[in-house]
Write an enzyme that holds these catalytic residues in place. Sequence first.
Site, PDB file in Angstrom:
ATOM      1  N   LYS A 133       0.855  -1.191   0.000  1.00 43.48           N
ATOM      2  CA  LYS A 133       0.000   0.000   0.000  1.00 43.48           C
ATOM      3  C   LYS A 133       0.887   1.236   0.000  1.00 43.48           C
ATOM      4  CE  LYS A 133      -2.378   1.835   3.626  1.00 43.48           C
ATOM      5  NZ  LYS A 133      -2.304   3.308   3.603  1.00 43.48           N
ATOM      6  N   ARG A 173       2.292  -0.596  10.836  1.00 45.22           N
ATOM      7  CA  ARG A 173       3.325  -0.602  11.881  1.00 45.22           C
ATOM      8  C   ARG A 173       3.662  -1.964  12.479  1.00 45.22           C
ATOM      9  NH1 ARG A 173       0.433   4.571  14.355  1.00 45.22           N
ATOM     10  NH2 ARG A 173      -1.232   3.515  13.221  1.00 45.22           N
ATOM     11  N   THR A 208     -10.685   3.922  10.632  1.00 44.55           N
ATOM     12  CA  THR A 208     -10.647   3.010  11.787  1.00 44.55           C
ATOM     13  C   THR A 208     -10.142   3.726  13.045  1.00 44.55           C
ATOM     14  OG1 THR A 208      -8.630   2.199  10.755  1.00 44.55           O
ATOM     15  CG2 THR A 208     -10.530   0.759  10.672  1.00 44.55           C
ATOM     16  N   ASP A 245     -13.324  15.164  -3.131  1.00 46.43           N
ATOM     17  CA  ASP A 245     -13.381  16.520  -3.690  1.00 46.43           C
ATOM     18  C   ASP A 245     -14.631  16.600  -4.566  1.00 46.43           C
ATOM     19  OD1 ASP A 245     -12.611  19.119  -4.693  1.00 46.43           O
ATOM     20  OD2 ASP A 245     -10.517  18.582  -4.346  1.00 46.43           O
ATOM     21  N   ASP A 259      -3.371   4.331  -1.990  1.00 44.49           N
ATOM     22  CA  ASP A 259      -4.337   4.781  -0.977  1.00 44.49           C
ATOM     23  C   ASP A 259      -4.263   6.299  -0.824  1.00 44.49           C
ATOM     24  OD1 ASP A 259      -5.944   5.019   1.321  1.00 44.49           O
ATOM     25  OD2 ASP A 259      -4.338   4.372   2.666  1.00 44.49           O
ATOM     26  N   LYS A 297      -7.188   8.233  -0.938  1.00 48.17           N
ATOM     27  CA  LYS A 297      -8.463   8.653  -0.311  1.00 48.17           C
ATOM     28  C   LYS A 297      -8.986   9.962  -0.888  1.00 48.17           C
ATOM     29  CE  LYS A 297      -7.503   6.568   4.242  1.00 48.17           C
ATOM     30  NZ  LYS A 297      -6.069   6.278   4.184  1.00 48.17           N
TER      31      LYS A 297
END
Length: 232
Positions: A32, A211, A119, A64, A59, A61
């Site tokens: 990603k 992470r 999340t 607009d 990714d 996102k």
Amino acid sequence: MTRDVIVACDFDSAHTLTTFLDLFEDDKPFVKIGMEMFYAGGPQIVREVKNRGHKIFLDLKLHDIPQTVRKTMRVLSQLDVDMTNLHCAGGSTMMKAAIEGLTRSDGTRPLLIGVTQLTSTSQEMLEDELLISQPMPDVVASYAANAQHSGLDGVVCSPLEAQPVHEKLGKSFLTVTPGIRFVDSAADDQRRITTPHQAYELGADMIVVGRPITQATDPVAAYTRCVKEFTR
Ligand code: C5P
């Protein structure tokens, strides 16, 4: 659709990313590339990672006005990524415009998925800051239904929401789920989390893990553990 583990490569330089990917000699993970990496490395780093044989989830996102999203998706469609996304909060006109922009002249396009609620957003924040009074599962289900009606292939949601989304919208509607932590890893800023195995049991199609893999002492071992827990 195979159940994929996608590694969130949230690094701030192309060099850090390629050094990280050099660790993976045999199994090339699905990568990603998010905002931090894309703004640092640009389209060139996307091409480089693709040339190394990785699948890519870009990714960014998008959120607009429809015309801007349509034109931006047209540019992104030229990068050979496998999946990209937008915020469902932009509405159905924006989502339909995104599909138009993303579809190449030969009719092909990368998968397009929608972010329902991040999340990191808790029920409390939903109510107090976003002024949305419905329960989180209902909000996610409603955003996901809008995404499906607009022609999207699936949604990004917490693994805790994968099952209700599938029940309501069908098994083939993809659930891509961040918020994954090993039993023994820190939650960091994530709120609605599960382990890779719980995500598997809840029916998540793809998990996005950052992470717990990128910051591990042995990232390859952490990735392998994640794949085992998610696919067994
Ligand atoms: O490091 P961690 O495993 O928390 O990384 C999760 C990744 O998934 C981050 O790159 C984050 O931007 C992304 N993400 C998320 N929640 C969403 C959508 C994307 O955490 N709803």
